[in-house]
Design a protein around this motif. Structure first.
Motif, mmCIF file in Angstrom:
data_model
loop_
_atom_site.group_PDB
_atom_site.id
_atom_site.type_symbol
_atom_site.label_atom_id
_atom_site.label_comp_id
_atom_site.label_asym_id
_atom_site.label_seq_id
_atom_site.Cartn_x
_atom_site.Cartn_y
_atom_site.Cartn_z
ATOM 1 N N ALA A 93 34.206 36.321 15.749
ATOM 2 C CA ALA A 93 35.525 35.965 14.981
ATOM 3 C C ALA A 93 35.955 37.090 13.979
ATOM 4 O O ALA A 93 37.168 37.321 13.964
ATOM 5 N N GLU A 94 35.201 37.807 13.236
ATOM 6 C CA GLU A 94 35.551 38.807 12.510
ATOM 7 C C GLU A 94 36.528 40.063 13.242
ATOM 8 O O GLU A 94 37.538 40.457 12.702
ATOM 9 N N VAL A 95 35.686 40.294 14.280
ATOM 10 C CA VAL A 95 36.269 41.572 15.153
ATOM 11 C C VAL A 95 38.053 40.888 15.565
ATOM 12 O O VAL A 95 38.742 41.725 15.806
ATOM 13 N N ALA A 96 37.830 39.438 15.983
ATOM 14 C CA ALA A 96 39.090 38.949 16.647
ATOM 15 C C ALA A 96 40.072 38.632 15.589
ATOM 16 O O ALA A 96 41.316 38.574 15.848
ATOM 17 N N ARG A 97 39.848 38.581 14.234
ATOM 18 C CA ARG A 97 40.743 38.070 13.579
ATOM 19 C C ARG A 97 42.199 38.796 13.422
ATOM 20 O O ARG A 97 43.260 38.304 13.356
ATOM 21 N N PRO A 98 42.176 40.067 13.292
ATOM 22 C CA PRO A 98 43.303 40.808 13.303
ATOM 23 C C PRO A 98 44.281 40.740 14.466
ATOM 24 O O PRO A 98 45.467 40.316 14.460
ATOM 25 N N ALA A 99 43.548 40.123 15.687
ATOM 26 C CA ALA A 99 44.443 39.832 16.833
ATOM 27 C C ALA A 99 44.585 38.305 16.976
ATOM 28 O O ALA A 99 45.758 38.180 17.434
ATOM 29 N N LEU A 100 43.741 37.365 16.452
ATOM 30 C CA LEU A 100 43.923 35.824 16.896
ATOM 31 C C LEU A 100 44.326 35.315 15.636
ATOM 32 O O LEU A 100 44.759 34.118 15.747
ATOM 33 N N GLY A 101 44.272 35.511 14.426
ATOM 34 C CA GLY A 101 44.898 35.257 13.370
ATOM 35 C C GLY A 101 44.145 34.070 12.811
ATOM 36 O O GLY A 101 42.922 33.918 12.828
ATOM 37 N N LYS A 102 44.915 32.979 12.139
ATOM 38 C CA LYS A 102 44.305 31.865 11.659
ATOM 39 C C LYS A 102 43.186 30.978 12.289
ATOM 40 O O LYS A 102 42.019 30.510 11.734
ATOM 41 N N PRO A 103 43.517 30.866 13.511
ATOM 42 C CA PRO A 103 42.616 30.010 14.460
ATOM 43 C C PRO A 103 41.148 30.475 14.286
ATOM 44 O O PRO A 103 40.259 29.726 14.237
ATOM 45 N N VAL A 104 40.952 31.756 14.576
ATOM 46 C CA VAL A 104 39.610 32.325 14.604
ATOM 47 C C VAL A 104 39.004 32.644 13.407
ATOM 48 O O VAL A 104 37.985 32.437 13.214
ATOM 49 N N ALA A 105 40.034 32.707 12.351
ATOM 50 C CA ALA A 105 39.350 32.859 10.868
ATOM 51 C C ALA A 105 38.741 31.569 10.669
ATOM 52 O O ALA A 105 37.833 31.568 9.867
ATOM 53 N N ARG A 106 39.486 30.549 10.840
ATOM 54 C CA ARG A 106 38.715 29.092 10.610
ATOM 55 C C ARG A 106 37.441 28.777 11.229
ATOM 56 O O ARG A 106 36.406 28.349 10.614
#
Length: 507
Positions: free
Chosen positions: A416-429
């Motif tokens: 999820a950390e890797v994807a956070r810049p691309a996918l934003g809040k949903p993956v951050a949560r």
């Protein structure tokens, strides 16, 4: 023998007219008076590899004579305007402790003189109302020449360095006064950088291939690059056994392993699987020291909380003896691992991955599809681990399954950390909730490991004719703590397994 300190400083272009062009800094912030010292004659020979690997990572190594701090100086970058300076006494040859601290950057390549920089320095000391030095403002007249070649450069520069304990905001108020006089920041971060540039000694570095911006490949490589940089930067701290350094390096290894595993659709596993194996080896070598450190701190803190009437026998002495018998060996194991060619080859291989990334076709695709799929795959693995663990009756099998679930939660969190810049809040949560589950499972595992250690110490104490009461009491408390974490786990897992949390990633 080495000493170190943190230095916080900013460099500026010299004012026209030299010292006479400096503004009066009396009354700036807490500055009550200004005194003048110097001039000093400083002579420094900077050392680096032939291809300037230290300079390429913003590290400087010099042998300097003149001034109050003559000797060998290794400067390591920290955050913002701060660097750490590690010093060794003046000697003809580079001291071995400093050479070791450069290894993660030099990779064992010979260090040789690259530039000689001589400076005539005039210093103004900014003092508070009690006469304490708050900062030094140094005006340097600089002459630089390469160790090989005929180039030569001369310039003047201004440097403002905070004294130890001075308020960090002083740099800002001093800079405001300097700007009013037209004095601006220097365009080079260090004397060495400017000397290399102005004498034509800069080495052109091979550029990494262009990666499509906003693609899965760009996000994954950006994360890998960040973690590799962190791994290299932590090396000197681990070698000096600084607080928390081993833990942070171990976590960095795990983050890299997790990224390379989760995003095999982006980077070819024929290249990344061998790297993951080597990162696992390094994390294992670091883990022995970290696990011992955590366990010692945990048992020591629990013992300190007990009232005196519940501490029976030479408990503190036995705990110290146990720490000494185990601690020296695991710390030695860490240092030995960092001294191996295997470790340096791993760092080289990580650099090679970044220079020539083994991108697969999906690396250029749409991140919303490729990266979400990778995160959801890790979620599926965690769900399987959790279902198995929660269905197990009490016992060793359940403890093992909970430990495996903890590792799966980490992998989901890192994906999820890797994807956070691309996918934003949903993956951050999703990552945040996975971290909560990981934390609970980590506390449970720490309690289980502590129980095993306490049982062994109780047996040893009993065999020596001592009371085992206190060890048994601590063992019971750890067991109660582990059971409390297990009771909290279902609710934490429901927060992660909520279908609404994953829905934005599934479309």
């Amino acid at each position: 023998m080495t000493q170190s300190k943190h230095e916080t400083e900013r460099k500026y272009e010299a004012p026209p007219g030299g010292v006479a062009g400096l503004p009066d800094l009396t009354g700036v912030g807490p500055v009550a008076s200004v005194t003048t010292a110097g001039p000093e004659e400083l002579d420094a020979v900077y050392h680096d590899t032939e291809d300037l690997r230290l300079a390429g990572s913003s590290v400087t190594l010099r042998r300097r004579t003149g001034g109050p701090d003559a000797g060998w100086h290794l400067k390591l970058p920290l955050a913002g305007d701060t660097r750490e300076e590690v010093r060794a006494p003046l000697a003809d040859d580079l001291p071995e402790p400093l050479r070791e601290l450069t290894l993660s950057r030099s990779r064992g390549a010979p260090l040789r003189p690259v530039v000689r920089i001589r400076s005539t320095r005039t210093v103004r000391q900014l003092r508070d109302a009690e006469g304490r030095v708050l900062a030094e403002v140094s005006l340097d007249e600089v002459r630089a020449e390469p160790a090989a070649g005929t180039g030569r450069a001369e310039w003047a520069e201004l440097e403002v360095e905070l004294a130890e304990g001075a308020p960090a905001g002083l740099l800002d108020v001093v800079e405001k006064r300097l700007r009013k006089k037209g004095i601006v920041r220097a365009d080079s971060p260090s004397k060495l950088a400017r000397a290399l540039r102005d004498t034509g000694s800069v080495v052109e570095r091979a550029r990494s291939p262009e990666v499509v911006a906003g693609s899965p490949g760009s996000y994954v490589l950006a994360y890998v690059n960040e973690q590799v940089g962190r791994l290299v930067a932590l090396d000197p701290a681990v070698r000096r056994d600084l607080p928390d350094a081993v833990h942070r390096m171990r976590v960095t290894c795990r983050r890299l392993r997790g990224c390379l595993r989760s995003y095999r659709s982006v980077l070819d596993r024929r290249v990344t699987d061998p790297l993951r194996a080597e990162l696992r080896w390094l994390a294992g070598e670091l883990g022995a020291a970290r696990d011992q450190e955590v366990l010692s701190e945990r048992i020591g803190a629990a013992l300190a909380e007990l009232p005196d009437e519940l501490v029976l026998g030479p408990v503190a002495a036995r705990l110290r003896a146990w720490e000494v018998s185990r601690g020296g060996g695991v710390r030695s194991r860490t240092r030995e691992a960092l001294a191996t060619d295997r470790y340096l080859r791993l760092l080289d291989a990580l650099d090679a991955l970044l220079r020539r990334p083994p991108l697969r076709a999906k690396a250029a695709g749409k991140p919303a599809r490729t990266m979400a799929r990778a995160v959801l795959k890790e979620y599926g693995r965690l769900a399987g681990r959790m279902d198995r663990a929660l269905a197990q009756p009490a016992g060793r099998s359940r403890e093992k399954d909970l430990h495996e679930a903890r590792k799966a939660a980490k992998k989901l969190r890192y994906a999820a950390e890797v994807a956070r810049p691309a996918l934003g809040k949903p993956v951050a949560r999703l990552g945040k909730r996975a971290k909560a589950v990981q934390k609970l499972l980590g506390e449970h595992q720490d309690a289980v490991v502590a129980q095993d250690a306490l049982r062994r110490m109780a047996v040893t104490a009993h065999g020596a004719g001592e009371s085992a009461f206190t060890w048994g009491l601590l063992h019971g408390r750890e067991g109660a703590g582990a059971e409390a974490r297990r009771r909290e786990l279902p609710e934490a897992w429901r927060a992660v397994s909520d279908p609404g949390l994953r829905a934005p990633l599934e479309h």
